[in-house]
Every structure is written in structure tokens, then in C-alpha cells.
Design a protein around this motif. Sequence first.
Motif, PDB file in Angstrom:
ATOM      1  N   ASN A 103       0.844  -1.189   0.000  1.00  0.00           N
ATOM      2  CA  ASN A 103       0.000   0.000   0.000  1.00  0.00           C
ATOM      3  C   ASN A 103       0.880   1.240   0.000  1.00  0.00           C
ATOM      4  N   ASP A 104       0.631   2.121  -0.940  1.00  0.00           N
ATOM      5  CA  ASP A 104       1.360   3.384  -1.060  1.00  0.00           C
ATOM      6  C   ASP A 104       0.534   4.434  -0.334  1.00  0.00           C
ATOM      7  N   ASP A 105       0.894   4.719   0.934  1.00  0.00           N
ATOM      8  CA  ASP A 105       0.061   5.539   1.819  1.00  0.00           C
ATOM      9  C   ASP A 105       0.595   6.964   1.986  1.00  0.00           C
ATOM     10  N   THR A 106      -0.331   7.921   1.954  1.00  0.00           N
ATOM     11  CA  THR A 106      -0.031   9.312   2.283  1.00  0.00           C
ATOM     12  C   THR A 106      -0.953   9.738   3.413  1.00  0.00           C
ATOM     13  N   VAL A 107      -0.365  10.136   4.547  1.00  0.00           N
ATOM     14  CA  VAL A 107      -1.139  10.446   5.754  1.00  0.00           C
ATOM     15  C   VAL A 107      -1.005  11.923   6.099  1.00  0.00           C
ATOM     16  N   ALA A 108      -2.120  12.549   6.371  1.00  0.00           N
ATOM     17  CA  ALA A 108      -2.157  13.979   6.690  1.00  0.00           C
ATOM     18  C   ALA A 108      -1.460  14.278   8.016  1.00  0.00           C
ATOM     19  N   PRO A 109      -1.017  15.527   8.217  1.00  0.00           N
ATOM     20  CA  PRO A 109      -0.345  15.919   9.465  1.00  0.00           C
ATOM     21  C   PRO A 109      -1.167  15.569  10.695  1.00  0.00           C
ATOM     22  N   GLY A 110      -0.518  14.956  11.691  1.00  0.00           N
ATOM     23  CA  GLY A 110      -1.155  14.646  12.954  1.00  0.00           C
ATOM     24  C   GLY A 110      -2.150  13.499  12.920  1.00  0.00           C
ATOM     25  N   LYS A 111      -2.366  12.911  11.751  1.00  0.00           N
ATOM     26  CA  LYS A 111      -3.339  11.830  11.623  1.00  0.00           C
ATOM     27  C   LYS A 111      -2.637  10.480  11.531  1.00  0.00           C
ATOM     28  N   GLY A 112      -3.437   9.391  11.569  1.00  0.00           N
ATOM     29  CA  GLY A 112      -2.825   8.080  11.454  1.00  0.00           C
ATOM     30  C   GLY A 112      -3.772   6.937  11.743  1.00  0.00           C
ATOM     31  N   PHE A 113      -3.189   5.765  11.831  1.00  0.00           N
ATOM     32  CA  PHE A 113      -3.937   4.537  12.094  1.00  0.00           C
ATOM     33  C   PHE A 113      -3.971   4.303  13.603  1.00  0.00           C
ATOM     34  N   GLY A 114      -5.162   4.351  14.200  1.00  0.00           N
ATOM     35  CA  GLY A 114      -5.289   4.112  15.630  1.00  0.00           C
ATOM     36  C   GLY A 114      -4.973   2.665  15.977  1.00  0.00           C
ATOM     37  N   ALA A 115      -4.906   2.366  17.262  1.00  0.00           N
ATOM     38  CA  ALA A 115      -4.525   1.028  17.716  1.00  0.00           C
ATOM     39  C   ALA A 115      -5.444  -0.037  17.124  1.00  0.00           C
TER      40      ALA A 115
ATOM     41  N   ASN B  74       2.882  17.574  12.765  1.00  0.00           N
ATOM     42  CA  ASN B  74       1.590  18.267  12.758  1.00  0.00           C
ATOM     43  C   ASN B  74       1.484  19.259  11.614  1.00  0.00           C
ATOM     44  N   THR B  75       2.522  19.312  10.770  1.00  0.00           N
ATOM     45  CA  THR B  75       2.521  20.283   9.660  1.00  0.00           C
ATOM     46  C   THR B  75       2.777  19.654   8.290  1.00  0.00           C
ATOM     47  N   ASP B  76       3.469  18.521   8.260  1.00  0.00           N
ATOM     48  CA  ASP B  76       3.853  17.925   6.980  1.00  0.00           C
ATOM     49  C   ASP B  76       3.237  16.539   6.780  1.00  0.00           C
ATOM     50  N   TYR B  77       3.049  16.173   5.533  1.00  0.00           N
ATOM     51  CA  TYR B  77       2.537  14.839   5.214  1.00  0.00           C
ATOM     52  C   TYR B  77       3.646  13.797   5.372  1.00  0.00           C
ATOM     53  N   VAL B  78       3.234  12.574   5.666  1.00  0.00           N
ATOM     54  CA  VAL B  78       4.170  11.456   5.664  1.00  0.00           C
ATOM     55  C   VAL B  78       3.725  10.492   4.565  1.00  0.00           C
ATOM     56  N   LYS B  79       4.711   9.981   3.829  1.00  0.00           N
ATOM     57  CA  LYS B  79       4.428   8.996   2.793  1.00  0.00           C
ATOM     58  C   LYS B  79       5.261   7.744   3.073  1.00  0.00           C
ATOM     59  N   PHE B  80       4.600   6.597   2.975  1.00  0.00           N
ATOM     60  CA  PHE B  80       5.334   5.358   3.221  1.00  0.00           C
ATOM     61  C   PHE B  80       4.672   4.197   2.501  1.00  0.00           C
ATOM     62  N   LEU B  81       5.452   3.157   2.276  1.00  0.00           N
ATOM     63  CA  LEU B  81       4.936   1.923   1.708  1.00  0.00           C
ATOM     64  C   LEU B  81       4.667   0.953   2.844  1.00  0.00           C
ATOM     65  N   GLN B  82       3.450   0.468   2.910  1.00  0.00           N
ATOM     66  CA  GLN B  82       3.069  -0.545   3.889  1.00  0.00           C
ATOM     67  C   GLN B  82       3.094  -1.895   3.165  1.00  0.00           C
ATOM     68  N   ILE B  83       3.934  -2.794   3.656  1.00  0.00           N
ATOM     69  CA  ILE B  83       4.181  -4.062   2.978  1.00  0.00           C
ATOM     70  C   ILE B  83       3.876  -5.215   3.932  1.00  0.00           C
ATOM     71  N   TRP B  84       3.115  -6.193   3.454  1.00  0.00           N
ATOM     72  CA  TRP B  84       2.835  -7.383   4.247  1.00  0.00           C
ATOM     73  C   TRP B  84       3.381  -8.609   3.539  1.00  0.00           C
ATOM     74  N   ILE B  85       4.104  -9.441   4.283  1.00  0.00           N
ATOM     75  CA  ILE B  85       4.609 -10.711   3.768  1.00  0.00           C
ATOM     76  C   ILE B  85       4.138 -11.828   4.697  1.00  0.00           C
ATOM     77  N   GLU B  86       3.566 -12.870   4.119  1.00  0.00           N
ATOM     78  CA  GLU B  86       3.090 -13.986   4.925  1.00  0.00           C
ATOM     79  C   GLU B  86       4.283 -14.759   5.497  1.00  0.00           C
ATOM     80  N   PRO B  87       4.260 -15.105   6.789  1.00  0.00           N
ATOM     81  CA  PRO B  87       5.384 -15.805   7.422  1.00  0.00           C
ATOM     82  C   PRO B  87       5.397 -17.291   7.067  1.00  0.00           C
ATOM     83  N   ASN B  88       6.557 -17.916   7.264  1.00  0.00           N
ATOM     84  CA  ASN B  88       6.649 -19.358   7.033  1.00  0.00           C
ATOM     85  C   ASN B  88       6.436 -20.154   8.318  1.00  0.00           C
ATOM     86  N   LYS B  89       6.207 -19.438   9.411  1.00  0.00           N
ATOM     87  CA  LYS B  89       5.920 -20.104  10.684  1.00  0.00           C
ATOM     88  C   LYS B  89       4.924 -19.249  11.456  1.00  0.00           C
ATOM     89  N   ARG B  90       3.851 -19.872  11.895  1.00  0.00           N
ATOM     90  CA  ARG B  90       2.815 -19.145  12.617  1.00  0.00           C
ATOM     91  C   ARG B  90       2.969 -19.332  14.131  1.00  0.00           C
TER      92      ARG B  90
END
Length: 231
Positions: free
Chosen positions: A44-56, A108-124
Amino acid sequence: MKYIRKSISRGVANHGWLKSKHSFSFANYYDPKHMGFSVLRVINDDTVAPGKGFGAHGHRDMEIISYVTQGSLRHKDSEGNKHVVSVGEIQRMSAGTGVRHSEYNASNTDYVKFLQIWIEPNKRGIKPSYEQKNIPQKGALTPLITTTGKDGSISIQQDASLSRLVLKKKENFTLAPIKQSGYLHIVKGELVVEGHSFVAGDAFSVEPSEILEVEAISTLEALWFELPAKY
């Protein structure tokens, strides 16, 4: 190149505070032709607004990687980890038996951009763990994540690796995964391979024992995955 993923056709989500482009099916975006590649389940190519984000929120049995391309990301999880991940840094969280975490824009003033990457593990069912590093570029291709954490890289619970490819304009590089499947996701810049042009957000696969020579049309930054060929 059996699989080509163009940026323009990615899934798009706009939640106001979050704008995201999905390389593979995720949340409300579903396309049976794009469910993932090998054990690579999410980019996921994510751009998040200042001060915002994914809650717990919670995850289990997934290797979750964040690669920040602009700004800083504030991380907090139920294992007691509290960190800020900045441009160029890479973060890996093994969810294992279960972990809750939040990811917020540290500014609280600038955007953050990041790649969110998920890889399935070989051991659960493993114990949750966390690693974060700033890994300097060493040559064209620098390992960021490997199975064993060799050469200063971050370890992962999978027979897979993730490296950062950096090329100057007109510089060439040969992609040859040998026994594994390769997947190249372009972060910045443009390249050409076998007459095909690829820009930021585009991606393509490289089959085991296939050899592809790429040429950077402009300064290039890309993520190179080597993943199990049979899955």
C-alpha cells in the motif's frame, strides 16, 4: 515478466486523512487478478495527513514492513515499542501470536508517505518482535531485509529478502533471482526493460532463472523482492 502491475490501475482509497494506492486487493478494493505475488500480500502506497494516522488495531501471523519515503512515522505497539521511523528507514513488525499497534504521522505540519508491505510468514504462532534500522546504500543493490538478518539487514520470518535498488540516470543493472521469484516495485524515477517503460508505482515480476537488464531513464529508487518460487 509474466506479471506486470501498472500504477495507474492500482486500487485507490481516499479517506480524507489517508490517501492510499493498493497494488493488491486490500480492504474494500478487490480484484481477483491482483491478490498478491508469492508470499507478498500487500503493498500500500500511503499518504497520511499531518497529525493523523492509524489508531490502535490488531494483527497476527504477518510480517509487516514500513518503508518511509517522506516525513516521519510514529510507531507504538502492545509489546512496549515506541519509535519514530524517518525517511530511508525501514521497520519490520512480526505480528506472530498477536500484537496491537498504531502508526501516526509524527508531524503536525507535513505529510508522511510510506509503503506498507505485508509478507506472509513461514511459521505461525511465533512471539511478536520488532526491528527498525537506517541501512546506508552500498552499491546499486543493498539488502534491507533477509531471512537471517545478514550484513546488517533486518531479519524476517520467511525465506524471502527485500533490497533497495538505486541507479543513476543511464545506469544499467541485471535482475537475476536464480532459484526464487523476483518482484521489482519502483519507488521513484523511471526505467526501461525489454522495451517496456516503468515509472513510480509500477512493478513487474522476474521468473526464476530469467535474466532481465534494466536501464534507469532517470535517477531510480526501487524495492527488489526475492520470494519463494512455489507457493
